[in-house]
Write a protein that holds these residues in place. Structure first.
Motif, short mmCIF file in Angstrom:
data_model
loop_
_atom_site.label_atom_id
_atom_site.label_comp_id
_atom_site.label_asym_id
_atom_site.label_seq_id
_atom_site.Cartn_x
_atom_site.Cartn_y
_atom_site.Cartn_z
N ALA B 12 4.07 23.44 -73.61
CA ALA B 12 5.41 22.89 -73.35
C ALA B 12 5.65 21.63 -74.18
CB ALA B 12 5.57 22.60 -71.86
N GLU B 15 6.29 22.99 -77.79
CA GLU B 15 7.59 23.66 -77.95
C GLU B 15 8.72 22.63 -77.87
OE1 GLU B 15 8.19 26.79 -78.79
OE2 GLU B 15 10.37 26.65 -78.60
N ALA B 16 8.58 21.67 -76.95
CA ALA B 16 9.62 20.65 -76.80
C ALA B 16 9.75 19.82 -78.07
CB ALA B 16 9.31 19.76 -75.61
N GLN B 145 7.48 20.98 -66.69
CA GLN B 145 8.88 20.81 -67.12
C GLN B 145 9.10 19.38 -67.62
OE1 GLN B 145 11.70 23.18 -67.04
NE2 GLN B 145 12.33 21.56 -68.43
N ALA B 148 7.85 18.63 -71.09
CA ALA B 148 8.82 19.03 -72.12
C ALA B 148 9.94 17.99 -72.21
CB ALA B 148 9.39 20.40 -71.79
N PHE B 182 13.89 25.82 -71.24
CA PHE B 182 14.48 25.06 -72.36
C PHE B 182 15.92 25.52 -72.49
CE2 PHE B 182 9.96 25.34 -73.44
CZ PHE B 182 9.68 24.01 -73.69
#
Lengths: 219, 356
Positions: B12, B15-16, B145, B148, B182
């Motif tokens: 995460a 990807e963030a 979460q 991210a 996302f």
């Protein structure tokens, strides 16, 4: 779910292989059969089958780990005598590390495994895992695992879940995905995993599982 | 919000970063954060970014220094011993007023220590990462979460204030799986268009920019540092973030950050069930430390308990923040051992009992 004498569990890391293995081992043991679980994960530093030693011991399930599993030594050292374990006559469940990297450790035992007929190599899929949400991506990863392990998969386990947030819709909305992976790989769906109360009516090969892999604050 | 996916904390974070327009990642593997690099090595080429495994942590942070100077969003990640190696580079980046994001997924120390989760880098990250008079922004997420979300926030704050921002996680968060969502926005790689200071080629059309942390005259260096500290004042006034649960009527407030805050919350939930008026206060920003928010949260409290995966580091900031207006005690496990909710509950009861 009926298990072969040797059940090899592969898949994308985080797809829920360990939770599936724990359920499988407990079910095999509950049916009165001898069961050995082999944690072949050389990728994850923690959150692995080795965490369930106490539970397994309670149920008479044998657990074999890489030498330094759950220690501070990050070394993939394996001294598991698979041939003699298989000769022992009991059931064996192998929890393989995630992706093709994790499956490399399995490759070391590929010759012994190929010589053992009563076996299944399951590919665990989870429609909610970020990089394998598309059936095509999940199918490609399976081929990579096969190449890396020098073994071929024989069935699909649909273990789609969102961890603690899993609901019946979560599983229902994964059925078409599993069907697609099955079609692309030519392999049968061997199980659809869901918790009690979350199993969709039309799920192929329903397999009720419990969530054993949990965070400390959920226990 | 888009559909949820199941992700590992480290994934995460990675990807963030992409979604924040981080175009370049420079890193060197170390457990328990290697998945960040592994993930970006696969994803970066697909979205037009650069993944580079450097020859060492020192090389990686200096690549970040150079890249940040060109105005492009960039990042490096490591775990505790690797961050020690990066310290010098972080000081240079701060000294050159450059934005970048650094991720620390903490493990046990000192030395090689261990690969299990820890929060023993609090001092290192909030007080002493590198030499000189400076601060870096430190964000401490407690869910996948939030990991991210903190990366996005870290890039924005780093750009806004032209300074390094750290996302401080621990091995538990890095390795755990949780649902994360996302937004559906397309990934757009950053450029230097809004950074007039960037040294990205002037084409003889403007005066050249210089990226440097060396000042030939002491008064000039002093003035630069003073200007920087004016910026820090603004950050301390405007950028603090914290979450308080059940603190309104709490007689005891447990202060914890990161994954430890979730263990503390679990203990406090149980305490509430048993009729104990306990609350949890979770700093999200460790620098700037949420002083005002903490003072608000302990208003009705007789005692404060700080819980950390260390021998007690943030506890000093807690005492300073409330100016020792209430007794502050500490409970922690260290060396990779995770405090269990029932251990925290026992400590809460011990403190409440001692009050009667």
């Amino acid at each position: 779910m009926e298990f072969a004498r040797l059940t090899i569990v592969t898949g994308h890391y985080g797809a829920g292989k360990t939770n599936f293995c724990v359920n499988a081992a407990l079910d095999i043991a509950a049916s009165g059969r001898e069961c050995t679980v082999i944690d072949l994960d050389i990728v994850n530093p923690y959150f692995r089958t080795a965490d369930f030693g106490e539970l397994f011991a309670e149920k008479g399930i044998k657990l074999l780990n890489p030498v330094y599993a759950n220690t501070n030594l990050d070394i993939p050292s394996l001294n598991i005598p698979l041939e003699s374990i298989l000769a022992g006559g009991g059931h064996v469940v192998i929890d393989v590390g995630g992706d093709d990297e994790g499956a490399k450790a399995l490759g070391r035992y590929s010759e012994i495994i190929r010589g053992f007929a009563d076996r299944e190599m399951l590919y665990v899929i989870n429609r909610y895992r970020y990089l394998t949400k598309e059936a095509a991506d999940a199918a490609v990863l399976m081929r990579e695992i096969e190449l890396s392990s020098q073994l071929v998969c024989t069935g699909i386990v649909n273990n789609s879940s969102l961890g603690a947030e899993t609901a019946s819709d979560t599983v229902r909305e994964s059925l078409a995905f599993a069907e697609e992976v099955s079609k692309l790989t030519g392999l049968p769906i061997r199980a659809t995993c869901a918790a009690e109360g979350c199993m969709p009516e039309n799920a192929p090969e329903p397999y009720i599982v419990r969530r054993y892999v949990r965070n400390l604050w959920e226990r | 919000m888009a559909e949820k996916s199941l992700m590992k904390g480290n994934e995460a974070l990675a990807e963030a970063a992409l979604r924040a327009g981080c175009k370049c990642f420079f890193g060197y593997p170390i457990t328990p954060q290697t998945e960040i690099a592994a993930y970006l090595s696969k994803r970066m080429p697909k979205v037009g970014g650069v993944f580079l495994q450097a020859e060492s942590e020192v090389a990686a942070i200096n690549m970040v220094y150079g890249c940040a100077g060109s105005g492009i969003r960039c990042m490096t990640s490591s775990s505790s011993p690797g961050i020690s190696l990066k310290s010098e580079g972080i000081s240079y980046i701060a000294g050159a007023d450059l934005p970048c994001v650094i991720i620390d997924v903490m493990r046990g120390g000192p030395g090689l220590g261990g690969i299990q989760p820890s929060q023993a880098d609090y001092y290192q990250i909030t007080k002493g990462v590198g030499h000189g008079d400076y601060h870096i922004i430190v964000l401490a997420p407690s869910t996948v979460q939030e990991m991210a979300d903190c990366v996005t926030k870290a890039f924005d704050l780093a750009d806004k204030y032209r300074m390094p921002a750290v996302v401080l996680a621990d091995g538990l968060l890095g390795q755990m799986m949780e649902p994360v969502a996302f937004d559906d926005a397309e990934i757009v790689m950053s450029d230097a268009s809004e950074k007039p200071w960037a040294a990205n080629g002037h084409g003889n059309k403007r005066k050249h920019n210089i990226i440097n942390s060396l000042y030939l005259q002491a008064p000039e260096l002093e003035q630069t540092i003073r200007d920087r500290y004016e910026r820090y004042k603004k950050i301390e006034a405007e950028e603090t973030r914290a979450v308080a649960d059940y603190c309104d009527d709490a007689e005891i407030v447990v202060v914890a950050y990161g994954s430890t805050a979730r263990l503390a919350k679990s203990a406090v939930d149980e305490a509430r069930k048993q009729g104990i008026k306990a609350g949890v206060f979770r700093p999200v920003t460790l620098y700037p430390f949420p002083v005002k928010e903490l003072n608000e949260a302990v208003k009705s409290a007789k005692k404060v308990l700080t819980v950390e995966m260390s021998m007690g580091q943030m506890v000093d900031d807690v005492k300073l923040a409330i100016n020792c207006s209430r007794p502050v005690e500490f409970f922690g496990r260290t060396g990779g051992v995770i405090p269990a909710p029932n251990e925290i509950l026992t400590k809460i009861k011990e403190m409440i009992g001692g009050n009667e």
